[in-house]
Write a protein that holds these residues in place. Structure first.
Motif, PDB file in Angstrom:
ATOM      1  N   LYS A   1       0.823  -1.200  -0.126  1.00  0.00           N
ATOM      2  CA  LYS A   1       0.131   0.058  -0.091  1.00  0.00           C
ATOM      3  C   LYS A   1       0.811   1.461  -0.005  1.00  0.00           C
ATOM      4  CE  LYS A   1      -3.956  -2.287  -0.244  1.00  0.00           C
ATOM      5  NZ  LYS A   1      -3.508  -3.645  -0.400  1.00  0.00           N
TER       6      LYS A   1
ATOM      7  N   VAL B   1      -2.510   2.673  -4.722  1.00  0.00           N
ATOM      8  CA  VAL B   1      -3.790   1.723  -4.518  1.00  0.00           C
ATOM      9  C   VAL B   1      -4.613   2.808  -3.739  1.00  0.00           C
ATOM     10  CG1 VAL B   1      -4.584  -0.044  -3.222  1.00  0.00           C
ATOM     11  CG2 VAL B   1      -2.348  -0.396  -4.274  1.00  0.00           C
TER      12      VAL B   1
ATOM     13  N   PRO C   1      -8.996   3.694  -2.471  1.00  0.00           N
ATOM     14  CA  PRO C   1     -10.140   3.343  -2.281  1.00  0.00           C
ATOM     15  C   PRO C   1     -11.249   3.658  -3.531  1.00  0.00           C
ATOM     16  CG  PRO C   1      -9.895   4.910  -0.738  1.00  0.00           C
ATOM     17  CD  PRO C   1      -8.513   4.770  -1.526  1.00  0.00           C
TER      18      PRO C   1
ATOM     19  N   ASP D   1     -17.211  -1.608  -2.012  1.00  0.00           N
ATOM     20  CA  ASP D   1     -15.838  -1.072  -1.629  1.00  0.00           C
ATOM     21  C   ASP D   1     -14.761  -1.796  -1.789  1.00  0.00           C
ATOM     22  OD1 ASP D   1     -17.263   1.372  -0.503  1.00  0.00           O
ATOM     23  OD2 ASP D   1     -17.262   0.593   1.461  1.00  0.00           O
ATOM     24  N   VAL D   2     -13.724  -1.217  -2.717  1.00  0.00           N
ATOM     25  CA  VAL D   2     -12.589  -2.006  -3.071  1.00  0.00           C
ATOM     26  C   VAL D   2     -11.563  -1.331  -2.978  1.00  0.00           C
ATOM     27  CG1 VAL D   2     -13.929  -3.662  -4.818  1.00  0.00           C
ATOM     28  CG2 VAL D   2     -12.959  -1.255  -5.622  1.00  0.00           C
ATOM     29  N   ASP D   3     -10.311  -1.773  -3.166  1.00  0.00           N
ATOM     30  CA  ASP D   3      -8.871  -1.134  -3.252  1.00  0.00           C
ATOM     31  C   ASP D   3      -8.534  -1.418  -4.548  1.00  0.00           C
ATOM     32  OD1 ASP D   3      -8.773  -0.441  -0.609  1.00  0.00           O
ATOM     33  OD2 ASP D   3      -7.937  -2.483  -0.051  1.00  0.00           O
ATOM     34  N   ARG D   4      -8.360  -0.204  -5.396  1.00  0.00           N
ATOM     35  CA  ARG D   4      -7.846  -0.547  -7.026  1.00  0.00           C
ATOM     36  C   ARG D   4      -6.562   0.009  -7.278  1.00  0.00           C
ATOM     37  NH1 ARG D   4     -11.157   2.343 -11.346  1.00  0.00           N
ATOM     38  NH2 ARG D   4      -9.286   1.655 -12.564  1.00  0.00           N
TER      39      ARG D   4
ATOM     40  N   VAL E   1      -4.810  -6.463 -10.237  1.00  0.00           N
ATOM     41  CA  VAL E   1      -5.884  -5.822  -9.542  1.00  0.00           C
ATOM     42  C   VAL E   1      -6.604  -6.703  -8.210  1.00  0.00           C
ATOM     43  CG1 VAL E   1      -8.407  -5.284  -9.869  1.00  0.00           C
ATOM     44  CG2 VAL E   1      -6.818  -4.785 -11.604  1.00  0.00           C
TER      45      VAL E   1
ATOM     46  N   ASP F   1      -5.793  -5.620  -4.086  1.00  0.00           N
ATOM     47  CA  ASP F   1      -7.155  -5.481  -3.077  1.00  0.00           C
ATOM     48  C   ASP F   1      -7.249  -6.238  -1.912  1.00  0.00           C
ATOM     49  OD1 ASP F   1      -9.836  -4.628  -2.773  1.00  0.00           O
ATOM     50  OD2 ASP F   1     -10.659  -6.787  -3.363  1.00  0.00           O
TER      51      ASP F   1
ATOM     52  N   THR G   1      -9.677  -5.950   0.418  1.00  0.00           N
ATOM     53  CA  THR G   1     -10.968  -5.964   0.883  1.00  0.00           C
ATOM     54  C   THR G   1     -11.859  -7.107   0.611  1.00  0.00           C
ATOM     55  OG1 THR G   1     -12.051  -5.119  -1.275  1.00  0.00           O
ATOM     56  CG2 THR G   1     -11.444  -3.354   0.241  1.00  0.00           C
TER      57      THR G   1
ATOM     58  N   ASN H   1     -13.320  -7.780  -2.092  1.00  0.00           N
ATOM     59  CA  ASN H   1     -14.630  -7.577  -2.860  1.00  0.00           C
ATOM     60  C   ASN H   1     -14.255  -7.458  -4.349  1.00  0.00           C
ATOM     61  OD1 ASN H   1     -16.223  -7.382  -0.767  1.00  0.00           O
ATOM     62  ND2 ASN H   1     -15.851  -5.149  -0.505  1.00  0.00           N
ATOM     63  N   MET H   2     -13.055  -7.369  -4.791  1.00  0.00           N
ATOM     64  CA  MET H   2     -12.639  -7.099  -6.014  1.00  0.00           C
ATOM     65  C   MET H   2     -13.048  -8.330  -7.059  1.00  0.00           C
ATOM     66  SD  MET H   2     -11.580  -5.000  -8.322  1.00  0.00           S
ATOM     67  CE  MET H   2     -10.578  -3.756  -7.283  1.00  0.00           C
TER      68      MET H   2
END
Length: 200
Positions: free
Chosen positions: A48, A60, A62, A74-77, A171, A175, A177, A179-180
């Motif tokens: 990160k 990266v 949010p 919500d994702v980290d991209r 990707v 991430d 989370t 959630n990606m």
């Protein structure tokens, strides 16, 4: 050697003499330097940490992703953003997603990159600088170009737009989370829905 961002603001066509090292290196050697650089950036993104490569930065951030019919996740991209001076100088379109100002951007660690491939430090630093100069020349000339970053993605110049398309595995890996994957598949975490995936 001037490697600050202002050295990439080209008022006139690039003098071939400024690419003297690239002419001496083989294609395989140049690719080796950039593969090591890309691997370094990916490792930093996994921690990160944002990385400034000279013409812009990887980070990266949010984000929100549409998943299913009405769901939002919500994702980290990962993102790439050109330096604002370069963007303004070459009259390029602003990115939709920007790196927040509060995120500190670390410079490339040329020493670590050089040691990973057993190259001398000045060679690695000059190779990266000259390659970025060449990229700046494509920006100045409004040429179409694709810049391949191993294990990261492809940076493309199309007209006034600079687009970074990250590889799916990158990707997914950055991430935190979880959630990606549902976002990419276009499904809700709670129920199976029709595919309709977009990152915002």
């Amino acid at each position: 050697m001037a490697t600050g961002v202002f050295s990439y603001l080209l008022f006139e066509p690039l003098d071939p003499k400024e690419l003297s090292l690239l002419k001496d290196l083989t294609t395989a050697e140049i690719c080796k330097v950039w593969k090591a650089t890309s691997n370094y950036v990916r490792r930093e993104l996994l921690e990160k940490r944002a990385v400034d490569i000279g013409i812009g930065s990887f980070a990266v951030v949010p984000a929100h992703a549409a998943a299913g019919e009405d769901g939002v996740l919500d994702v980290d991209r990962p993102v790439f953003q050109l330096n604002r001076h370069i963007q303004q100088f070459y009259k390029l379109k602003e990115p939709k997603i920007k790196i927040p100002y509060e995120i500190f951007e670390y410079p490339l660690d040329f020493q670590e990159i050089a040691e990973s491939i057993y190259f001398r430090l000045p060679i690695v630093e000059q190779c990266i600088h000259e390659t970025l100069l060449f990229f700046a020349e494509t920006l100045r000339g409004k040429k179409e170009v694709d810049f391949f970053f191993s294990k990261l993605g492809i940076l493309s110049l199309r007209g006034q737009k600079v687009i970074m398309n990250f590889f799916d595995d990158c990707v997914l890996q950055v991430d935190a989370t979880g959630n990606m994957l549902p976002a990419l598949l276009g499904v809700s975490l709670h129920a199976s829905r029709a595919p309709c995936s977009t990152l915002k």
